[in-house]
Scaffold this active site. Structure first.
Site, PDB file in Angstrom:
ATOM      1  CE  LYS A 151      -9.791   3.774   7.363  1.00 37.32           C
ATOM      2  NZ  LYS A 151     -10.176   1.759   6.822  1.00 37.32           N
ATOM      3  NE  ARG A 207      -1.952  -3.250  -4.070  1.00 33.59           N
ATOM      4  CZ  ARG A 207      -2.292  -3.581  -2.809  1.00 33.59           C
ATOM      5  NH1 ARG A 207      -1.767  -2.111  -2.012  1.00 33.59           N
ATOM      6  NH2 ARG A 207      -2.511  -3.878  -2.150  1.00 33.59           N
ATOM      7  CG  ASP A 236      -8.688   1.385   9.740  1.00 32.68           C
ATOM      8  OD1 ASP A 236      -9.264   1.456   9.401  1.00 32.68           O
ATOM      9  OD2 ASP A 236      -9.288  -0.300   9.383  1.00 32.68           O
ATOM     10  CG  ASP A 261      -5.779  -3.782  -1.973  1.00 30.50           C
ATOM     11  OD1 ASP A 261      -5.320  -3.399  -0.977  1.00 30.50           O
ATOM     12  OD2 ASP A 261      -5.767  -4.645  -0.871  1.00 30.50           O
ATOM     13  CG  ASP A 278      -1.271   2.025   2.906  1.00 27.18           C
ATOM     14  OD1 ASP A 278      -1.451   1.669   3.904  1.00 27.18           O
ATOM     15  OD2 ASP A 278      -1.729   0.760   2.335  1.00 27.18           O
ATOM     16  N   GLY A 296       0.690  -1.434  -0.047  1.00 26.52           N
ATOM     17  CA  GLY A 296      -0.052   0.041  -0.213  1.00 26.52           C
ATOM     18  C   GLY A 296       0.751   1.207   0.044  1.00 26.52           C
TER      19      GLY A 296
HETATM   20  P1  IMP Z   1      -5.046  -1.349  11.173  1.00 24.78           P
HETATM   21  O1  IMP Z   1      -3.670  -2.585  11.079  1.00 24.78           O
HETATM   22  O2  IMP Z   1      -6.374  -1.940  11.475  1.00 24.78           O
HETATM   23  O3  IMP Z   1      -4.212   0.023  11.570  1.00 24.78           O
HETATM   24  O4  IMP Z   1      -4.633  -1.034   9.009  1.00 24.78           O
HETATM   25  C1  IMP Z   1      -3.844  -0.451   8.336  1.00 24.78           C
HETATM   26  C2  IMP Z   1      -3.348  -1.533   7.380  1.00 24.78           C
HETATM   27  O5  IMP Z   1      -4.581  -1.529   6.838  1.00 24.78           O
HETATM   28  C3  IMP Z   1      -3.401  -0.560   6.640  1.00 24.78           C
HETATM   29  O6  IMP Z   1      -1.768  -0.891   5.723  1.00 24.78           O
HETATM   30  C4  IMP Z   1      -4.036  -0.856   5.041  1.00 24.78           C
HETATM   31  O7  IMP Z   1      -3.156  -1.655   4.245  1.00 24.78           O
HETATM   32  C5  IMP Z   1      -5.441  -1.211   5.209  1.00 24.78           C
HETATM   33  N1  IMP Z   1      -6.053  -0.147   5.747  1.00 24.78           N
HETATM   34  C6  IMP Z   1      -6.968  -0.228   6.656  1.00 24.78           C
HETATM   35  N2  IMP Z   1      -8.145   1.076   6.068  1.00 24.78           N
HETATM   36  C7  IMP Z   1      -7.950   0.924   4.441  1.00 24.78           C
HETATM   37  C8  IMP Z   1      -9.149   1.294   3.945  1.00 24.78           C
HETATM   38  O8  IMP Z   1      -9.663   2.639   4.490  1.00 24.78           O
HETATM   39  N3  IMP Z   1      -7.999   0.665   2.471  1.00 24.78           N
HETATM   40  C9  IMP Z   1      -7.743   0.378   2.202  1.00 24.78           C
HETATM   41  N4  IMP Z   1      -5.977  -0.429   2.532  1.00 24.78           N
HETATM   42  C10 IMP Z   1      -6.785  -0.290   4.444  1.00 24.78           C
HETATM   43 MG    MG Z   2      -0.256  -1.810   4.215  1.00 22.29          MG
END
Ligand code: IMP
Ligand code: MG
Length: 181
Positions: free
Chosen positions: A136, A170, A108, A164, A105, A50
């Site tokens: 976010k 992407r 979340d 993606d 990227d 990403g």
């Molecule tokens: P986390 O571990 O919940 O913080 O998620 C982070 C990973 O999930 C990022 O590296 C992205 O690859 C993927 N991700 C989180 N939110 C999105 C989104 O809205 N679109 C696409 N990929 C996302």
């Molecule tokens: Mg990622």
């Protein structure tokens, strides 16, 4: 504004490329002011896939000596985080005693950067800083805000500019948000 189809779901333009560029200029300037003139050689660690485009844009704006490495981590399936992360491809560098700037990227829940930061510290990194293109804030559960955040967004699922939806979407210049059904 435009609408595109990714995996048969509609996505609308959310952040256009000129705005993305401006945000990257700003975040790069902050990193430069923290690292410019440093005597060490920090590792810029791109979290694949990403952060590929963001890392490319960011790297060409950095004006201190740094090396690039990559790591591949996965936590998402479709539009949801699975809650667990797995390292699919490790990095090449010996990071003992080195400062690492992780380039993501999007942050979340924060799970990916938390697991990755722990892994880097366990491998002996002297310092781990997180630079993310997108955050976010309404979903983020981590303790500390990532060190460098280019843009904050609403809790929508987005794709484009490296991000993606099930590996598709992407390859766009703008960032798109999924249209809720
Ligand atoms: P986390 O571990 O919940 O913080 O998620 C982070 C990973 O999930 C990022 O590296 C992205 O690859 C993927 N991700 C989180 N939110 C999105 C989104 O809205 N679109 C696409 N990929 C996302
Ligand atoms: Mg990622």
């Amino acid at each position: 504004m435009s609408t595109i189809l990714i995996n048969n779901r509609e996505f609308d333009t959310y952040i256009e490329y000129p705005e993305i560029e401006k945000a990257i200029d700003k975040v790069a300037a902050r990193i430069n002011s923290d690292f410019r003139g440093c005597s060490d050689i920090p590792i810029v660690l791109c979290v694949l896939n990403g952060a590929l485009m963001f890392t490319g844009e960011l790297m060409k704006r950095l004006d201190f000596n740094c090396v690039l490495d990559t790591v591949r981590i996965s936590s998402y399936e479709g539009t949801r985080s699975t809650g667990t992360t797995s390292t699919v491809l490790g990095m090449k560098s010996d990071i003992r005693g080195r400062r690492v700037i992780v380039v993501e990227d999007i942050v979340d829940t924060g799970r990916t950067i938390e697991d990755l930061s722990d892994m880097l510290r366990n491998k002996g990194a002297a310092e781990v800083r997180i630079c993310t293109m997108l955050l976010k804030p309404d979903i983020y559960k981590g303790k500390a805000r990532p060190d460098y955040v280019a843009m904050e967004i609403e809790p929508k699922f987005i794709a484009g500019f490296g991000l993606d939806y099930d590996e598709l979407g992407r390859n766009t210049k703008d960032i798109y948000a999924i249209r809720e059904k």
